[in-house]
Design a protein around this motif. Structure first.
Motif, short mmCIF file in Angstrom:
data_model
loop_
_atom_site.label_atom_id
_atom_site.label_comp_id
_atom_site.label_asym_id
_atom_site.label_seq_id
_atom_site.Cartn_x
_atom_site.Cartn_y
_atom_site.Cartn_z
N THR A 139 -5.48 2.11 8.04
CA THR A 139 -6.14 3.38 8.35
C THR A 139 -7.09 3.74 7.21
O THR A 139 -6.85 3.36 6.07
CB THR A 139 -5.10 4.52 8.50
N ALA A 140 -8.13 4.49 7.55
CA ALA A 140 -9.05 4.92 6.50
C ALA A 140 -8.60 6.27 5.94
O ALA A 140 -9.10 6.73 4.93
CB ALA A 140 -10.46 5.02 7.06
N ASP A 141 -7.66 6.91 6.64
CA ASP A 141 -7.22 8.23 6.22
C ASP A 141 -5.68 8.29 6.23
O ASP A 141 -5.07 8.73 7.22
CB ASP A 141 -7.81 9.28 7.19
N VAL A 172 -1.06 0.74 -10.96
CA VAL A 172 -2.06 0.83 -9.88
C VAL A 172 -2.49 2.28 -9.68
O VAL A 172 -3.66 2.55 -9.40
CB VAL A 172 -1.60 0.24 -8.51
N VAL A 173 -1.56 3.20 -9.84
CA VAL A 173 -1.92 4.61 -9.68
C VAL A 173 -2.87 5.04 -10.81
O VAL A 173 -3.85 5.75 -10.59
CB VAL A 173 -0.65 5.50 -9.66
N VAL A 174 -2.59 4.56 -12.04
CA VAL A 174 -3.44 4.94 -13.17
C VAL A 174 -4.85 4.35 -13.00
O VAL A 174 -5.85 5.03 -13.21
CB VAL A 174 -2.79 4.50 -14.52
N VAL A 175 -4.90 3.08 -12.55
CA VAL A 175 -6.21 2.46 -12.32
C VAL A 175 -6.96 3.27 -11.26
O VAL A 175 -8.13 3.60 -11.41
CB VAL A 175 -6.05 0.99 -11.85
N ALA A 216 -6.52 6.42 -10.41
CA ALA A 216 -6.90 7.76 -10.87
C ALA A 216 -8.05 7.70 -11.86
O ALA A 216 -8.95 8.55 -11.82
CB ALA A 216 -5.70 8.45 -11.52
N SER A 217 -8.07 6.67 -12.72
CA SER A 217 -9.16 6.65 -13.70
C SER A 217 -10.44 6.09 -13.09
O SER A 217 -11.49 6.15 -13.71
CB SER A 217 -8.74 5.91 -14.97
N ALA A 218 -10.34 5.55 -11.85
CA ALA A 218 -11.57 5.05 -11.20
C ALA A 218 -12.27 6.18 -10.47
O ALA A 218 -13.00 5.95 -9.50
CB ALA A 218 -11.23 3.91 -10.26
N GLY A 219 -11.98 7.40 -10.85
CA GLY A 219 -12.76 8.51 -10.31
C GLY A 219 -12.13 9.23 -9.15
O GLY A 219 -12.79 9.98 -8.44
N ALA A 220 -10.82 8.99 -8.90
CA ALA A 220 -10.16 9.77 -7.84
C ALA A 220 -10.22 11.24 -8.24
O ALA A 220 -10.18 11.57 -9.42
CB ALA A 220 -8.72 9.32 -7.71
N VAL A 229 -4.01 4.59 -2.54
CA VAL A 229 -4.24 3.70 -3.69
C VAL A 229 -4.51 2.28 -3.18
O VAL A 229 -5.43 1.61 -3.65
CB VAL A 229 -3.02 3.73 -4.64
N PHE A 230 -3.73 1.84 -2.19
CA PHE A 230 -3.93 0.48 -1.66
C PHE A 230 -5.33 0.34 -1.07
O PHE A 230 -5.97 -0.71 -1.16
CB PHE A 230 -2.89 0.15 -0.57
N LEU A 231 -5.80 1.43 -0.46
CA LEU A 231 -7.14 1.42 0.15
C LEU A 231 -8.20 1.13 -0.91
O LEU A 231 -9.17 0.43 -0.66
CB LEU A 231 -7.38 2.81 0.76
N SER A 232 -7.94 1.65 -2.12
CA SER A 232 -8.93 1.48 -3.18
C SER A 232 -8.93 0.05 -3.74
O SER A 232 -9.78 -0.31 -4.53
CB SER A 232 -8.67 2.48 -4.32
N LEU A 233 -7.93 -0.76 -3.33
CA LEU A 233 -7.87 -2.14 -3.86
C LEU A 233 -8.72 -3.10 -3.03
O LEU A 233 -8.70 -4.32 -3.25
CB LEU A 233 -6.42 -2.64 -3.88
N GLY A 234 -9.43 -2.59 -2.04
CA GLY A 234 -10.33 -3.43 -1.23
C GLY A 234 -9.56 -4.42 -0.38
O GLY A 234 -8.52 -4.08 0.19
N THR A 235 -10.05 -5.67 -0.34
CA THR A 235 -9.44 -6.65 0.58
C THR A 235 -8.00 -6.98 0.20
O THR A 235 -7.21 -7.39 1.05
CB THR A 235 -10.26 -7.96 0.59
N ALA A 236 -7.67 -6.83 -1.10
CA ALA A 236 -6.29 -7.12 -1.51
C ALA A 236 -5.33 -6.02 -1.03
O ALA A 236 -4.12 -6.24 -0.93
CB ALA A 236 -6.21 -7.24 -3.02
#
Ligand code: PFF
Length: 465
Positions: free
Chosen positions: A127-129, A273-276, A278-282, A304-311
Motif C-alpha cells: 500500500t502507498a498509505d 531503520v527507524v532512525v535512518v 527519520a533522519s532522511a527527512g520524515a 518505514v519499509f515504504l521508504s526502503l524502495g524495492t527492498a
C-alpha cells in the motif's frame, strides 16, 4: 485419563518456554520502550531486573507446576492449600481473557504477512498509505474476524496434536527459524547506510530522556512480566510437563537469556531503520516515530519499509514472518495453559477441552475482532473491547504475580520450591537470595506496578501491550 504428558527433555522444555516468552513483546514493545526510556539506560535496567526478579519468578512458577504436576487452576490446591484455589482461578482468568484478543492481533499479523508476501513477489509495496490500509483493514466488516479465525485454526492444529507431537515439534521448527531470520535481518540492517547512528541511538545511554528512574523501572518491570509470560499460568502448566531429572534453575536461566537476547536483537532490527527513516527527512523525529506505540508495528513500520524502495516489501515479508512465528508460539502456549486447566479440572479428554476452548476463543475474540468495525459502537468502560481486555489484564497480571510470590514465600514456604530445584541432584547456591526476593522484594516491587498501572488507567485508559 492416562499418565500426564511430558516434554522429551530439558531442551524441549527450554525451547517451549522460550517460544512462549518470545513474542510481540520482544519484537515490538521492547524496542519502543528502549527508544523511549533512554536507550542503554532502559537496557541496563531491564537486564538487571530480568536476571534477578525475572529469574526468581520463573523458577517459582516452573517449580510449582512440576511439584504439583497440575496446571495453574488446580496446582495451588493440590499442594495442600485448598483455600488458595482462588489464585488458580485468577491465574487461569489471565490466559482465558488474553487468548481471544491475542488471536485477533495474531490475525492482523497474519494479514500483514500475506499482504507483504503478495507484494514482495509482485515487486510492489502492499500500500502507498499504511495508515489508511490499517484503518480499512481493522474497520472492514469481516476481514479481521476471518484473519483471527485463520490464526486460531493454526494454533488449534498444533494444540490438538498434544505436548510432544504438537507443541514440541512446532517449536523445533519455528524457534530456530525465527532466531536465524532475526539474526540475518539485524546483520542486513547494520549494513544500511546511516545504521551506525541508529545503533548509537539504541545503545548509548541517554539520561536526559529518563529523568524519572522510577518510571523506567516500572516500565521495565511491566515489560519483563509480559515478555517472560509470567503470571499467566503458562509457566506453571509448562513446568507440570517437565521431567523430574531436569534442572529448574538451569532452564530458567536459559529462558531468561533467550528471551532477553531476542528482545535486544529486535532493537537492532528496528531502531536503525527507524532512525535512518527519520533522519532522511520524515516529518516526525525519531522519538515521535517510535512513540507511535501500538501503531508502530502496523502503521509506522510499513511507512518505514515504504521508504526502503524495492527492498521494502522483502524487508516487510521477512519481518512479518518473524512476527508471525513469534505470535504463533506464544498463542500456542496460552491456549495450552487453558486446555490443560480444563483437562485437569473436569478430568476430560484433550480433544473435548480443545473444542470448548476454541469455541470460547472465537466467540470472545469476535468482540475484539469486530470492535473497530461493525461493532465499533460497543464500549466497555468507554474503551473498545480489545483495549478494555488489554487494560484489565495489565492490572490483573501483576496482582497474580504478587499473590504467587506470597504463596511461595509465606504459605508453601521457599524451602519447598528450593527442594524442587534440587531434585535434579544439583546444589542450589542462591538460597538466601531466593528467600529474600520471593518474600520481600518481589511482592513490594510488583505492588508498585499495580498501583502505577491503576493510576495510569484512571487518568488515561488505552491499551499498551
Ligand atoms: N511473552 C509474550 C511476548 O513477549 O510477546 C506474550 C505472551 C505470551 C503473552 C503468552 C501472553 C501469553 F500468554
Amino acid at each position: 485419563m492416562g499418565a500426564r504428558a511430558s516434554w522429551s527433555g530439558q531442551l524441549a522444555f527450554v525451547l517451549a518456554a522460550s517460544a512462549s516468552a518470545i513474542g510481540l513483546g520482544n519484537l515490538w514493545r521492547f524496542p519502543y520502550l528502549a527508544a523511549r526510556y533512554g536507550g542503554g539506560v532502559f537496557i541496563a535496567v531491564y537486564l538487571s531486573l530480568s536476571l534477578t526478579l525475572g529469574f526468581v519468578l520463573l523458577v517459582t512458577e516452573i517449580a510449582i507446576g512440576r511439584y504439583a504436576r497440575q496446571s495453574q487452576l488446580t496446582a495451588f490446591g493440590v499442594l495442600g492449600h485448598p483455600k488458595w484455589n482462588f489464585l488458580g482461578v485468577l491465574a487461569t482468568l489471565v490466559p482465558l481473557f488474553i487468548l481471544p484478543y491475542y488471536n485477533v492481533i495474531g490475525g492482523w499479523v497474519f494479514r500483514y504477512f500475506a499482504a507483504y508476501a503478495g507484494a514482495a513477489f509482485a515487486g510492489i509495496a502492499p500500500t502507498a498509505d499504511p495508515k489508511a490500509f490499517f484503518g480499512a483493514f481493522v474497520g472492514a466488516p469481516w476481514a479481521p474476524f476471518a484473519a483471527m479465525c485463520a490464526f486460531t485454526a493454526a494454533v488449534v492444529a498444533v494444540i490438538v496434536l498434544g505436548v510432544k507431537n504438537g507443541i514440541e515439534r512446532a517449536n523445533l521448527v519455528l524457534v530456530p527459524a525465527l532466531l536465524a531470520i532475526a539474526v540475518a535481518l539485524s546483520v542486513y540492517v547494520a549494513t544500511l547506510p546511516g545504521a551506525g547512528e541508529g545503533i548509537r541511538y539504541y545503545l548509548v545511554p541517554d539520561f536526559s530522556s529518563c529523568d524519572n528512574i522510577g518510571k523506567v523501572m516500572l516500565g521495565a518491570m511491566g515489560q519483563m512480566f509480559y515478555s517472560l509470560s509470567l503470571a499467566m499460568g503458562i509457566m506453571i502448566t509448562y513446568g507440570s510437563y517437565m521431567l523430574r531429572r531436569d534442572s529448574v534453575p538451569k532452564a530458567a536461566v536459559r529462558i531468561v537469556a533467550a528471551d532477553t537476547f531476542v528482545a535486544i536483537l529486535s532493537g537492532f532490527m528496528i531502531i536503525p531503520v527507524v532512525v535512518v527513516f527519520a533522519s532522511a527527512g520524515a516529518s516526525e523525529g525519531v522519538r515521535a516515530v517510535i512513540d507511535a506505540g501500538p501503531g508502530l508495528m502496523f502503521e509506522t513500520l510499513p511507512k518505514v519499509f515504504l521508504s526502503l524502495g524495492t527492498a521494502g516489501p522483502w524487508f516487510g515479508l521477512v519481518f512479518f514472518t518473524i512476527v508471525l512465528f513469534a505470535a504463533l508460539t506464544s498463542g500456542i502456549s496460552m491456549m495450552e495453559a487453558i486446555v490443560a486447566a480444563v483437562c485437569d479440572f473436569f478430568k476430560t479428554s484433550r480433544a473435548r477441552s480443545v473444542a470448548v476452548v476454541s469455541v470460547w476463543s472465537v466467540a470472545v475474540g469476535a468482540l475484539s475482532a469486530f470492535g473497530y468495525g461493525r461493532w465499533s459502537s460497543l464500549r466497555f468502560f468507554g474503551l473498545p473491547p480489545l483495549d478494555f481486555f488489554d487494560t484489565s489484564m495489565n492490572i490483573l497480571t501483576p496482582i497474580v504475580a504478587a499473590l504467587i510470590c506470597v504463596f511461595a514465600g509465606w504459605i508453601l514456604s521457599p524451602k519447598r520450591i528450593l527442594a524442587e530445584c534440587q531434585r535434579s541432584g544439583e546444589r542450589v547456591g542462591f538460597r538466601l537470595f531466593y528467600v529474600v526476593m520471593v518474600r520481600f522484594v518481589a511482592p513490594l516491587l510488583i505492588i508498585a506496578i499495580v498501583v502505577s498501572e491503576v493510576c495510569r488507567c484512571l487518568k488515561l485508559g488505552g491499551w499498551s501491550i
